[in-house]
Design an enzyme around this catalytic site. Structure first.
Site, PDB file in Angstrom:
ATOM      1  N   TYR A   1       0.860  -1.187   0.000  1.00  0.00           N
ATOM      2  CA  TYR A   1       0.000   0.000   0.000  1.00  0.00           C
ATOM      3  C   TYR A   1       0.890   1.229   0.000  1.00  0.00           C
ATOM      4  O   TYR A   1       1.870   1.271   0.738  1.00  0.00           O
ATOM      5  CB  TYR A   1      -0.904   0.022   1.239  1.00  0.00           C
ATOM      6  CG  TYR A   1      -2.371  -0.090   0.854  1.00  0.00           C
ATOM      7  CD1 TYR A   1      -2.954   0.903   0.079  1.00  0.00           C
ATOM      8  CD2 TYR A   1      -3.142  -1.172   1.256  1.00  0.00           C
ATOM      9  CE1 TYR A   1      -4.281   0.805  -0.311  1.00  0.00           C
ATOM     10  CE2 TYR A   1      -4.465  -1.280   0.872  1.00  0.00           C
ATOM     11  CZ  TYR A   1      -5.025  -0.285   0.086  1.00  0.00           C
ATOM     12  OH  TYR A   1      -6.337  -0.376  -0.293  1.00  0.00           O
TER      13      TYR A   1
ATOM     14  N   GLU B   1      -0.484   4.760  -0.388  1.00  0.00           N
ATOM     15  CA  GLU B   1      -1.296   5.961  -0.524  1.00  0.00           C
ATOM     16  C   GLU B   1      -0.449   7.194  -0.182  1.00  0.00           C
ATOM     17  O   GLU B   1       0.351   7.155   0.756  1.00  0.00           O
ATOM     18  CB  GLU B   1      -2.463   5.848   0.455  1.00  0.00           C
ATOM     19  CG  GLU B   1      -3.652   6.685   0.112  1.00  0.00           C
ATOM     20  CD  GLU B   1      -4.770   6.379   1.081  1.00  0.00           C
ATOM     21  OE1 GLU B   1      -5.091   7.262   1.861  1.00  0.00           O
ATOM     22  OE2 GLU B   1      -5.296   5.248   1.063  1.00  0.00           O
TER      23      GLU B   1
ATOM     24  N   THR C   1      -3.381   7.499 -21.344  1.00  0.00           N
ATOM     25  CA  THR C   1      -3.193   6.110 -20.944  1.00  0.00           C
ATOM     26  C   THR C   1      -1.713   5.805 -21.184  1.00  0.00           C
ATOM     27  O   THR C   1      -1.018   6.565 -21.860  1.00  0.00           O
ATOM     28  CB  THR C   1      -4.004   5.132 -21.812  1.00  0.00           C
ATOM     29  OG1 THR C   1      -3.559   5.275 -23.170  1.00  0.00           O
ATOM     30  CG2 THR C   1      -5.495   5.405 -21.748  1.00  0.00           C
TER      31      THR C   1
ATOM     32  N   LYS D   1      -1.612   2.401 -24.842  1.00  0.00           N
ATOM     33  CA  LYS D   1      -2.023   2.444 -26.248  1.00  0.00           C
ATOM     34  C   LYS D   1      -0.763   2.686 -27.081  1.00  0.00           C
ATOM     35  O   LYS D   1       0.164   1.895 -27.000  1.00  0.00           O
ATOM     36  CB  LYS D   1      -3.121   3.481 -26.431  1.00  0.00           C
ATOM     37  CG  LYS D   1      -4.396   3.100 -25.641  1.00  0.00           C
ATOM     38  CD  LYS D   1      -5.548   4.058 -25.846  1.00  0.00           C
ATOM     39  CE  LYS D   1      -6.738   3.660 -24.979  1.00  0.00           C
ATOM     40  NZ  LYS D   1      -7.853   4.622 -25.076  1.00  0.00           N
TER      41      LYS D   1
HETATM   42  C1  LIG Z   1      -8.851   4.827 -24.183  1.00  0.00           C
HETATM   43  C2  LIG Z   1      -9.221   6.208 -23.787  1.00  0.00           C
HETATM   44  C3  LIG Z   1      -9.559   6.515 -22.461  1.00  0.00           C
HETATM   45  C4  LIG Z   1      -9.773   5.465 -21.420  1.00  0.00           C
HETATM   46  O1  LIG Z   1      -8.677   4.744 -21.073  1.00  0.00           O
HETATM   47  P1  LIG Z   1      -8.844   3.485 -20.087  1.00  0.00           P
HETATM   48  O2  LIG Z   1      -7.459   3.145 -19.727  1.00  0.00           O
HETATM   49  O3  LIG Z   1      -9.565   2.448 -20.842  1.00  0.00           O
HETATM   50  O4  LIG Z   1      -9.624   3.966 -18.899  1.00  0.00           O
HETATM   51  C5  LIG Z   1      -9.793   7.831 -22.139  1.00  0.00           C
HETATM   52  N1  LIG Z   1      -9.727   8.791 -23.070  1.00  0.00           N
HETATM   53  C6  LIG Z   1      -9.453   8.535 -24.357  1.00  0.00           C
HETATM   54  C7  LIG Z   1      -9.402   9.655 -25.342  1.00  0.00           C
HETATM   55  C8  LIG Z   1      -9.196   7.228 -24.760  1.00  0.00           C
HETATM   56  O5  LIG Z   1      -8.938   6.970 -26.048  1.00  0.00           O
END
Ligand SMILES: *Cc1c(COP(=O)(O)O)cnc(C)c1O
Length: 483
Positions: free
Chosen positions: A69, A71, A275, A278
Site C-alpha cells: 500500500y 497511498e 493512458t 495504447k
Molecule cells: C482509451 C481512452 C480513455 C480510457 O482509457 P482506459 O485506460 O480504458 O480507462 C480515455 N480517453 C481517451 C481519449 C481514450 O482513447
C-alpha cells in the site's frame, strides 16, 4: 535436449518459470495465459487502442510490489515502508517529465478514465473549491459551515465542459451522460465540418464563446487527424477556460516526436492526461502531466478519486517510459504514422471511403456503407477472416452507436511486430477483399439485417491464410518460447 534448453532466451526462461509456478496452483490460469499469447500471435490486430508491451515491461509488473500500500505521494506516504515504491514512482515521473517536457507528472492513475477524473477534480479544486475556501476564510473543507459546504457542493456540480462530440471521435469521459463526467458537468460538444470531416476551430471558438466552459477539452479516440493545440489554447484563453488534452490515443506519437510544435499538447495545455498502454506501449495504466500551478491538486488524485496506487504497474510504467526515451522509439512512432498513411492509401486506391479522406496519425476510419455493410457486419466478417478491428460511428452516423457505419483501424500494434509500408498495402488488400466479399443477410422476417451477414467462404479462407503468412513473417515476442 540439454543443448536446446541452454539456448532458450532469458525471457523464455522467465516466462516459462513464472507459468510453472502459476500452474502449480491453478493450471487453468496458466493455460489461459499461454493461450492468450497464441491468440495474440495469430491475430492481425488493427485495433487502434492496443499494442504489445515489451517483455521488460510485462515482467516489471509481476512481483511483490503488488503487495504494497502506498497511498500518498513520493516522500509523503500514509503507509510506512514505501522507500522502494518511492524509487519506482520517482523514476517513472522523472522519465515522464523528461520525455514529454512537463513540469509535473503524476503516474498513479490506474487507467485513462481515472487520469481524467484526477484532472477534472484537480481543476474543480483549483478553480472552484480553493476560491470558495478563500472567500470563507478557511483552509480546508472540514472548516466550512454546513451552509457554505452546501453551496460549494452545488457549485462543484454546476460547472461546464466543452469537448469533442462522440460521433466526431470524442471520448465518453469528456462529459457524456452515460459516464460520470456527464453527471458531473453540464456538457456541450463541438463536432467536425460536415464536408471535410475536419475539426473546425472557428466553430469550436463560436461554441466556446457562447457556452463559456470551465474546461475546454481536446483529444479523441476516433479522429484520424492531428489537432492544433495552440489554436485550441487560444480559444480556451479567450473564454477563460482551463485547457485539458486527453492524449490517451496518441501519447506515443508525442513521445516519439511525431507530434511537435502546435501538435504537441504538452506546451499548450494546462493539464494533459493519457493512458500508458495504447500507442505509448507501456502497461495498462494512466498518467497526468501539468504545470506547477495544478501539481498539488493533481497529486491529491489518491484518495480523492483513485484507490491505492499500483506500485507494480508504476514500476512497469517506469520501464516503458525509459524505453520511450530511446531513439528507436522515435523510429517506431514515425513508422506507426507511415504505416497508417500506407494503409489509408491502400484502401483508398481500392475504392474504400475514409473519413477525412485519410490520416495523419495512427488510425483511420473506414466508412463501410459503400460496401453495403454496417460497422457491425464489417467487424464480424473481418474477424471471421482473422482480422481484428472494431466498429465505430462515423460523423452523423445513420446507424447509431451500436451498429455504426464505420470501422476503426490502427497501426501501433502491427508496427510493433515489425510490419512496414509494403505489408500495409497487403493488409489493405485483405481488408478490402473481406468487405467486398461480404453482404448483408436477411433477418428471420426477411428484412435486411444490420447484424447478419454472409461472407464468401473462399474469400475468408484465402484472407485468413494470407494474414497468417504475414504474421508468421513478423513473429510477436520472438524471444519468447513457451515450449
Ligand atoms: C482509451 C481512452 C480513455 C480510457 O482509457 P482506459 O485506460 O480504458 O480507462 C480515455 N480517453 C481517451 C481519449 C481514450 O482513447
Amino acid at each position: 535436449m540439454a543443448s536446446q534448453v541452454s539456448e532458450l532466451s532469458s525471457e523464455s526462461v522467465a516466462f516459462r518459470s513464472a507459468l510453472d509456478v502459476v500452474r502449480s496452483v491453478e493450471p487453468r490460469v496458466a493455460d489461459a495465459i499461454g493461450a492468450e499469447l497464441v491468440d495474440q500471435r495469430e491475430s492481425l490486430k488493427l485495433i487502434a487502442s492496443e499494442n504489445y508491451a515489451s517483455p521488460a515491461v510485462l515482467l516489471a509488473m509481476g512481483n511483490w510490489f503488488s503487495d504494497k500500500y502506498a497511498e500518498g505521494t513520493v516522500g509523503r506516504r500514509f503507509y510506512a515502508g514505501c522507500r522502494n515504491v518511492d524509487t519506482v514512482e520517482s523514476i517513472a515521473a522523472e522519465h515522464a517529465r523528461e520525455l514529454f517536457g512537463a513540469a509535473h507528472a503524476y503516474v498513479q492513475p490506474h487507467s485513462g478514465i481515472d487520469a481524467n477524473l484526477v484532472a477534472f477534480w484537480a481543476v474543480l479544486a483549483d478553480r472552484v473549491e480553493v476560491p470558495a475556501l478563500g472567500r470563507a476564510g478557511v483552509r480546508q473543507v472540514n472548516e466550512l459551515t454546513e451552509q457554505d459546504w452546501a453551496v460549494l457542493r452545488r457549485q462543484l456540480g454546476d460547472q461546464r465542459m466543452l469537448g469533442m462530440s462522440l460521433d466526431a471521435g470524442g471520448h465518453l469521459t469528456h462529459g457524456f451522460r452515460p459516464n460520470i463526467s456527464g453527471k458531473m458537468f453540464d456538457q456541450r460538444s463541438y463536432g467536425t465540418d460536415p464536408t471535410t470531416g475536419l475539426l473546425d476551430y472557428d466553430e469550436v471558438r463560436r461554441i466556446a464563446r457562447e457556452f463559456r466552459p470551465l474546461i475546454l477539452i481536446a483529444g479523441y479516440s476516433a479522429y484520424p487527424r492531428r489537432v492544433n493545440f495552440r489554436l485550441m489554447r487560444e480559444i480556451a484563453d479567450e473564454v477563460g477556460a482551463t485547457f485539458m488534452v486527453d492524449m490517451a490515443h496518441f501519447a506515443g506519437l508525442v513521445a516519439g516526436k511525431v507530434f511537435t510544435g502546435d501538435f504537441d499538447p504538452v506546451p499548450h495545455a494546462h493539464i494533459v492526461t493519457t493512458t500508458t498502454h495504447k500507442s505509448l506501449r507501456g502497461p495498462r495504466g494512466g498518467m497526468v502531466l501539468c504545470g506547477p500551478e495544478l501539481a498539488a491538486q493533481v497529486d491529491r488524485g489518491c484518495p480523492m478519486v483513485l484507490g491505492g496506487p499500483l506500485p507494480h504497474v508504476m514500476a512497469a510504467k517506469a520501464v516503458a517510459l525509459a524505453e520511450a526515451r530511446r531513439p528507436d522509439f522515435q523510429t517506431y512512432a514515425a513508422r506507426v504514422v507511415e504505416n497508417a498513411v500506407a494503409l489509408a492509401e491502400g484502401l483508398a486506391r481500392r475504392g474504400a471511403s475514409l473519413v477525412t479522406g485519410g490520416t495523419d496519425n495512427h488510425m483511420l476510419l473506414l466508412d463501410v456503407s459503400g460496401y453495403g455493410l454496417t460497422g457491425r457486419q464489417a467487424e464480424a466478417a473481418l474477424l471471421d477472416a482473422g482480422i481484428v478491428t472494431n466498429r465505430n460511428s462515423v460523423p452523423r452516423d445513420p446507424n447509431g452507436a451500436w451498429y455504426t457505419s464505420g470501422i476503426r483501424l490502427g497501426t501501433p500494434a502491427l508496427t510493433s511486430r515489425g510490419l512496414g509500408v509494403a505489408e500495409m498495402d497487403e493488409v489493405a488488400g485483405l481488408v478490402h477483399a473481406v468487405l467486398a466479399g461480404t453482404r448483408p443477410d436477411a433477418g428471420p422476417d426477411g428484412a435486411a439485417s444490420k447484424a447478419r451477414y454472409l461472407l464468401d467462404r473462399a474469400v475468408a479462407d484465402r484472407v485468413a491464410g494470407q494474414a497468417a503468412d504475414l504474421l508468421a513473417n513478423h513473429p510477436l515476442y520472438p524471444t519468447i518460447d513457451l515450449g
